[in-house]
Motif scaffolding. Structure first.
Motif, mmCIF file in Angstrom:
data_model
loop_
_atom_site.group_PDB
_atom_site.id
_atom_site.type_symbol
_atom_site.label_atom_id
_atom_site.label_comp_id
_atom_site.label_asym_id
_atom_site.label_seq_id
_atom_site.Cartn_x
_atom_site.Cartn_y
_atom_site.Cartn_z
ATOM 1 N N PHE A 5 0.809 -1.223 0.000
ATOM 2 C CA PHE A 5 0.000 0.000 0.000
ATOM 3 C C PHE A 5 0.840 1.270 0.000
ATOM 4 C CE2 PHE A 5 -2.755 -3.356 1.186
ATOM 5 C CZ PHE A 5 -3.951 -3.024 0.572
ATOM 6 N N PHE A 6 2.155 1.121 0.133
ATOM 7 C CA PHE A 6 3.013 2.298 0.068
ATOM 8 C C PHE A 6 3.280 2.737 -1.361
ATOM 9 C CE2 PHE A 6 3.611 1.214 4.424
ATOM 10 C CZ PHE A 6 4.012 2.383 5.043
ATOM 11 N N PHE A 7 2.739 2.008 -2.321
ATOM 12 C CA PHE A 7 3.041 2.304 -3.715
ATOM 13 C C PHE A 7 1.793 2.681 -4.504
ATOM 14 C CE2 PHE A 7 5.999 -0.751 -1.898
ATOM 15 C CZ PHE A 7 7.161 -0.003 -1.962
ATOM 16 N N GLY A 8 0.785 3.178 -3.800
ATOM 17 C CA GLY A 8 -0.430 3.650 -4.444
ATOM 18 C C GLY A 8 -1.325 2.511 -4.902
ATOM 19 N N GLN A 9 -2.606 2.803 -5.053
ATOM 20 C CA GLN A 9 -3.567 1.825 -5.564
ATOM 21 C C GLN A 9 -4.286 2.456 -6.752
ATOM 22 O OE1 GLN A 9 -4.544 -1.450 -4.028
ATOM 23 N NE2 GLN A 9 -2.467 -1.118 -3.299
ATOM 24 N N ALA A 10 -4.344 1.700 -7.846
ATOM 25 C CA ALA A 10 -4.828 2.254 -9.108
ATOM 26 C C ALA A 10 -6.199 2.931 -8.990
ATOM 27 C CB ALA A 10 -4.881 1.155 -10.157
ATOM 28 N N PHE A 11 -7.100 2.273 -8.291
ATOM 29 C CA PHE A 11 -8.454 2.803 -8.159
ATOM 30 C C PHE A 11 -8.444 4.239 -7.622
ATOM 31 C CE2 PHE A 11 -12.365 3.376 -5.702
ATOM 32 C CZ PHE A 11 -13.327 2.981 -6.621
ATOM 33 N N PHE A 12 -7.629 4.465 -6.593
ATOM 34 C CA PHE A 12 -7.594 5.788 -5.961
ATOM 35 C C PHE A 12 -6.765 6.778 -6.772
ATOM 36 C CE2 PHE A 12 -8.135 2.738 -2.428
ATOM 37 C CZ PHE A 12 -9.454 3.041 -2.175
ATOM 38 N N ILE A 13 -5.692 6.283 -7.405
ATOM 39 C CA ILE A 13 -4.894 7.173 -8.257
ATOM 40 C C ILE A 13 -5.799 7.735 -9.345
ATOM 41 C CG2 ILE A 13 -2.941 7.306 -9.846
ATOM 42 C CD1 ILE A 13 -1.702 4.929 -8.304
#
Lengths: 281, 307
Positions: free
Chosen positions: A150-158
């Motif tokens: 989760f420290f590398f972003g999640q596509a849905f939220f990006i």
């Protein structure tokens, strides 16, 4: 005459919608009231919603957990994993969204396509190698595998934040540059504060997903003292030969309390968040 | 000397402020994560899928054997794909139809409507939790609420989780029950349809049903496409419900042995990592194929505003 007919249809409409809504949430109500019943009532008298005798002691029985470990441990574990994953995901997603939505760098399109494609990637494909890697690193039975990704972003939220950033006028950035801001301070002073609704939405949705997560803890956690609440409830149901259903529903109900509280207070952000991600523009 | 360092720091500052630098600095978390948690595992997984690997001894290259085994020797796998397809193809369309109808009925902007919407959203909110799956299991038990209602209506009780023909239906119903998030997305889409379209239709004498089919449906088609694809993917990955309800077995007689559950069991119960990896790749191919078909056919039923 026409007017009274209109009132009748309108009332009928509302009554139907409310009745249907009751049917929709009946399973939840049944669980909540079930948490005050004993096994006999739950198993043999399922038509009845309210308990004959209220048994709040189900909560203290359930809280005792199993194998000398109480639900205070399980809930604390859940909060720990959820809080860190949620915070990390929100901040990293915001950084990435800024780059992809606002900065014209070489390869931006390429990384955008990569990001979108991870939205469609079934987690089963990466689950097995990830497990083997974490196992080789001796990180199974720790929270690292549940938190680190989760420290590398999640596509849905990006993607959601990109939509949000795209809606902010470009003139803001230009004005900030004239005022001496760098591309970095534009993010910290302008973009980040302005996308706070999207940030809140991310926090809420990510909280839900992580709080509910079952597969991750099931794969990575085998020592009961490490269990999160969702895994503990399932194990509680299996722990003894005769399940105490009242206590099981009591703990189930408690596990949904944080979810409902957030829903009650941040409903608006949630609805907006879901709608914006679903929109094409 | 002093001048020189000043020049260097200016250069550095200029370098740091270049779009390419800024972009990669901010995108760095994604790039690291994408390589480390997606690309590398995918390559490793593809490699494993051609091996026999039980995590104790080193992977052993077996070529296409895992893939051949899946389709020729493993009836449970073929059945698992079938059960999953049935679940997805029944639950997703019904869920979207429900979501659409309710969103259409609840378009008016009022306090009551937003309360109703929130209530209908609650199942989506909690539906993925272990708690709800446990409740579902009780509701559909032999003496559970559903059977008692059937009984009081004069129908026979059904052994929902004991009968292989019945077992998938409570899971399908549970998926449809969670139509709330699609409904919210549709509701947002509905507000974007210009009111003038409906006015024109009303002047032409079109009733509410006609308005729905000739205005609402075409205008919403891009949103429907998006939802269809996302819900389909979610459906294929459905795990918690069937794991909790069948205790991880996929019983009765594999009737709820969904793809994701079967992969999980092969990997983490039998530690047949090579075979499980091969199955995960088939899942990926299957999802990609269906997504591709949906997008291919979408040109016939999706209408974009500026066409």
């Amino acid at each position: 005459m026409a007017k009274s007919k209109k009132i009748v249809t309108k009332t009928l409409f509302h009554v139907l919608i409310i009745l249907f809504g009751l049917v929709m949430i009946y399973p939840v109500l049944w669980m909540i009231f079930g948490s005050f019943k004993n096994n006999r009532e739950i198993l043999n008298n399922s038509m009845q919603l309210l308990p004959n005798i209220w048994r709040p002691e189900n909560y203290s029985t359930g809280w005792k957990g199993f194998g000398e470990i109480t639900f205070s441990t399980f809930f604390a574990n859940s909060f720990f994993v959820t809080a860190i994953a949620t915070l990390a995901c929100t901040i990293s997603s915001a950084l990435i969204a800024y780059a992809l939505a606002r900065v014209k760098f070489k390869g931006r399109k390429f990384w955008f396509v990569c990001m979108i494609s991870t939205l469609m990637l079934p987690s089963q494909v990466v689950m097995i190698p990830q497990y083997i890697i974490f196992q080789k690193l001796n990180l199974v039975n720790t929270y690292v595998p549940l938190i680190l990704p989760f420290f590398f972003g999640q596509a849905f939220f990006i993607y959601m934040m990109m939509q949000f950033i795209a809606g902010l006028p470009k003139e803001l950035d230009e004005a900030a540059i004239i005022d001496g801001c760098s591309k970095y301070t534009i993010f910290t002073r302008i973009i980040f504060p302005l996308i706070s609704p999207a940030l809140i939405t991310t926090v809420i949705i990510q909280f839900y997903w992580k709080w509910d997560d079952f597969l991750g803890p099931l794969i990575y956690l085998s020592r009961p003292e490490k269990y999160t609440a969702s895994l503990a409830i399932k194990m509680f149901a299996d722990a003894s030969s005769t399940t105490d259903y009242g206590a099981m529903f009591a703990m189930s109900t408690l596990s949904l309390v944080p979810v409902f509280l957030i829903f009650l207070f941040f409903n608006r952000y949630l609805m907006e968040g879901i709608s914006t991600t679903g929109m094409k523009d | 000397m002093a001048k020189n360092t000043g020049g260097n720091s200016l250069k550095l500052k200029k370098f740091l402020n270049r779009d390419n630098t800024v972009g990669y600095v901010f995108a760095l978390p994604f790039i690291i994560g994408f390589l480390g948690f997606t690309i590398v595992p995918m390559i490793v997984s593809l490699y494993f899928s051609f091996t026999n690997y039980n995590m104790i001894s080193a992977p052993q290259w077996v070529g296409l054997k895992n893939y051949v085994r899946m389709f020729t020797e493993d009836n449970r796998f073929v059945n698992s794909v079938g059960v999953t397809l049935k679940y997805v193809f029944i639950s997703v369309p019904l869920k979207l139809i429900f979501a659409l109808i309710v969103a259409f009925l609840l378009t008016r902007k009022s306090k009551a409507v937003s309360v109703y919407r929130s209530v209908y959203y609650i199942p989506s909110l909690i539906g993925g939790s272990v708690a709800v799956s446990l409740v579902w299991k009780q509701l559909f038990s032999t003496k559970g609420l559903i059977n008692n209602i059937l009984h009081s209506l004069g129908m026979a009780r059904i052994s929902w989780f004991g009968d292989e023909h019945a077992a998938v239906w409570p899971l399908i119903l549970m998926a449809i029950w969670q139509f709330g998030s699609s409904m919210i997305i549709f509701a947002a889409g509905l507000t974007q349809i210009p009111a003038s379209y409906y006015e024109a239709a009303r002047i032409d004498g079109a009733g509410i049903v006609k308005q729905f089919f000739f205005i609402t449906l075409p205008s919403l088609s891009p949103v429907i496409l998006f939802n269809l694809v996302m819900q389909m993917i979610t459906g294929f990955m459905s795990f918690t419900q069937t794991y909790v309800i069948s205790n991880g077995t996929g019983d009765p007689n594999d009737a709820t042995n969904f793809f994701a559950l079967y992969i999980y069991n092969q990997a983490f119960k039998y530690f047949d990592m090579g075979y499980a990896s091969a199955m995960a790749w088939i899942l990926l191919i299957l999802i990609s194929l269906i997504t591709f078909i949906i997008f291919k056919t979408s040109s016939t039923w999706v209408f974009y505003e500026n066409e």
